[in-house]
Write an enzyme that holds these catalytic residues in place. Structure first.
Site, PDB file in Angstrom:
ATOM      1  N   CYS A 198     -15.017  38.376  -4.826  1.00  0.00           N
ATOM      2  CA  CYS A 198     -14.645  39.363  -5.850  1.00  0.00           C
ATOM      3  C   CYS A 198     -13.388  40.100  -5.375  1.00  0.00           C
ATOM      4  CB  CYS A 198     -15.780  40.360  -6.038  1.00  0.00           C
ATOM      5  SG  CYS A 198     -16.103  41.277  -4.515  1.00  0.00           S
ATOM      6  N   HIS A 204     -20.376  41.153   3.932  1.00  0.00           N
ATOM      7  CA  HIS A 204     -21.588  40.536   4.478  1.00  0.00           C
ATOM      8  C   HIS A 204     -21.532  39.018   4.376  1.00  0.00           C
ATOM      9  CE1 HIS A 204     -24.035  44.497   3.994  1.00  0.00           C
ATOM     10  NE2 HIS A 204     -23.443  44.415   5.157  1.00  0.00           N
ATOM     11  N   HIS A 216     -29.488  49.494   3.323  1.00  0.00           N
ATOM     12  CA  HIS A 216     -28.221  48.809   3.060  1.00  0.00           C
ATOM     13  C   HIS A 216     -27.075  49.774   3.351  1.00  0.00           C
ATOM     14  CE1 HIS A 216     -24.899  46.946   0.863  1.00  0.00           C
ATOM     15  NE2 HIS A 216     -25.562  45.810   0.999  1.00  0.00           N
ATOM     16  N   GLU A 272     -24.182  50.278   2.021  1.00  0.00           N
ATOM     17  CA  GLU A 272     -23.623  51.016   0.877  1.00  0.00           C
ATOM     18  C   GLU A 272     -24.524  52.200   0.520  1.00  0.00           C
ATOM     19  OE1 GLU A 272     -22.701  48.754  -2.740  1.00  0.00           O
ATOM     20  OE2 GLU A 272     -23.128  50.574  -3.871  1.00  0.00           O
ATOM     21  N   THR A 331     -24.096  49.065  -6.138  1.00  0.00           N
ATOM     22  CA  THR A 331     -23.234  48.236  -6.992  1.00  0.00           C
ATOM     23  C   THR A 331     -23.714  46.792  -7.136  1.00  0.00           C
ATOM     24  OG1 THR A 331     -21.884  47.705  -5.076  1.00  0.00           O
ATOM     25  CG2 THR A 331     -21.126  49.532  -6.464  1.00  0.00           C
ATOM     26  N   SER A 358     -26.347  41.452  -0.292  1.00  0.00           N
ATOM     27  CA  SER A 358     -27.240  41.906  -1.359  1.00  0.00           C
ATOM     28  C   SER A 358     -27.042  41.097  -2.632  1.00  0.00           C
ATOM     29  CB  SER A 358     -26.997  43.396  -1.629  1.00  0.00           C
ATOM     30  OG  SER A 358     -27.683  43.811  -2.774  1.00  0.00           O
ATOM     31  N   SER A 389     -19.318  37.714  -1.493  1.00  0.00           N
ATOM     32  CA  SER A 389     -18.716  37.759  -0.159  1.00  0.00           C
ATOM     33  C   SER A 389     -18.548  36.374   0.457  1.00  0.00           C
ATOM     34  CB  SER A 389     -19.567  38.643   0.761  1.00  0.00           C
ATOM     35  OG  SER A 389     -20.933  38.333   0.624  1.00  0.00           O
TER      36      SER A 389
HETATM   37 FE1  SF4 Z   1     -17.169  43.223  -4.835  1.00  0.00          FE
HETATM   38 FE2  SF4 Z   1     -18.947  45.000  -3.901  1.00  0.00          FE
HETATM   39 FE3  SF4 Z   1     -16.641  45.815  -4.981  1.00  0.00          FE
HETATM   40 FE4  SF4 Z   1     -18.514  44.708  -6.522  1.00  0.00          FE
HETATM   41  S1  SF4 Z   1     -18.659  46.659  -5.407  1.00  0.00           S
HETATM   42  S2  SF4 Z   1     -16.284  44.320  -6.601  1.00  0.00           S
HETATM   43  S3  SF4 Z   1     -19.382  43.170  -5.135  1.00  0.00           S
HETATM   44  S4  SF4 Z   1     -16.893  44.625  -3.089  1.00  0.00           S
END
Ligand code: SF4
Length: 308
Positions: free
Chosen positions: A15, A44, A127, A129, A167, A226, A269
């Site tokens: 992404c 990850h 996690h 995040e 997210t 995740s 990822s």
């Molecule tokens: Fe990518 Fe995580 Fe950002 Fe979503 S929140 S765009 S999965 S890095």
């Protein structure tokens, strides 16, 4: 053995937030040379981490492993304010690779807490995040993982409650938790736009499309990713056997017995080349791409690494 048809989900793999985070470390290695310290895994994925390690990145769990005054990169998953303060106190040169979509959730957490709400964060305990987001307002934030957790919640004022989400959650499961929250706290407020990011949502939609016609689903990704694990769970919830593979060498021959069609995707990822290697390993007799969305989002690099 009949060679399988592969249905390739699209979008899949990297992404915009992961591409940006990896590029930040690569640029730093090019511009400053190693070692470049990175707090936690930058993203990850074991292959991404091993590749950057080979080029001079040093991944550490906490800042006390970073020498005073050194450069340190914060991973795509974000950090709590306490970590930022420690880095400042230590005189570390911070380059922040937090995904802008995670930063958005942090800003919401601060805003909701500031107006006096109890902030309910939907996410997975432990996690990175979630740890970072909880750290924005630790006294006002509570974590829930499921609709059952909602029933057990105790809040100071049921009319002053907001919610946020990690997210990378499953869209369908999170909708159940949000419904439970709305039933229990009718005046609850949510974020202006979904916290589950576009990349997570798109990969789940694309997977649903291929799982419908597949005998088996393979998801390329690491066990601590995740969004990759959510893809495996989603395929199984849709009644299709599914496995997470870090790379082609993880594929077990017995998974493929009697399988004519393999649905293939990769978490946000996981590098695209690993998907190509899986296709090759499967010896696919046909590869069909099933595209459900086209992604054009790109995030700018921080000034510290932007090429001049
Ligand atoms: Fe990518 Fe995580 Fe950002 Fe979503 S929140 S765009 S999965 S890095």
């Amino acid at each position: 053995m009949v060679l399988p048809v592969v249905l390739l989900a699209s979008p899949r793999s990297f992404c915009a937030g992961v591409e940006r985070a990896v590029e930040i470390v690569e640029h730093l290695l090019d511009q400053r040379g190693g070692p470049i310290h990175v707090r936690k895994q930058i993203v990850h994925n074991t292959h991404v981490v091993a590749g950057l390690e080979a080029r001079g990145a040093v991944f550490v769990d906490e800042l006390d492993a970073v020498p005073d005054g050194a450069t340190v990169v914060f991973s795509a998953h974000g950090v709590s304010p306490a970590v930022r303060e420690e880095a400042q106190r230590r005189g570390l040169d911070v380059v922040d690779a937090t995904c802008p979509l995670v930063t958005k959730v942090h800003a919401e957490a601060r805003r909701f807490a500031k107006r006096g709400d109890t902030v309910v964060l939907i996410g997975h305990a432990g996690h990175e995040e979630v740890e970072g987001t909880l750290g924005e307002a630790p006294d006002r934030t509570v974590l829930v993982e499921s609709a059952d957790d909602v029933a057990r919640l105790e809040v100071a004022d049921p009319d002053r409650v907001s919610y946020l989400t990690q997210t990378t959650l499953a869209v369908d499961e999170t909708a159940d938790v949000v419904a439970a929250l709305k039933a229990r706290f009718p005046n609850i407020k949510g974020p202006a736009s979904d916290d589950i990011c576009y990349a997570t949502t798109n990969r789940q939609d694309a997977l649903r499309e291929v799982a419908r016609d597949a005998d088996l689903v393979l998801v390329v990704g690491s066990a601590n990713s995740s969004n990759s694990v959510r893809l495996v769970e989603l395929a199984r919830r849709n009644g299709v056997p599914a496995h997470l593979v870090d790379d082609a060498s993880d594929i077990r021959p017995e998974w493929l017995e009697g399988v004519r069609t393999v649905g293939l995707t990769a978490g946000a990822s996981a590098p695209p080349r690993l998907v190509d290697e899986v296709v090759e390993e499967l010896g696919a007799r046909d590869v069909q791409v099933r595209e459900t969305a086209r992604e054009t989002i790109q995030f700018t690099l921080p000034g510290a690494v932007r090429p001049r």
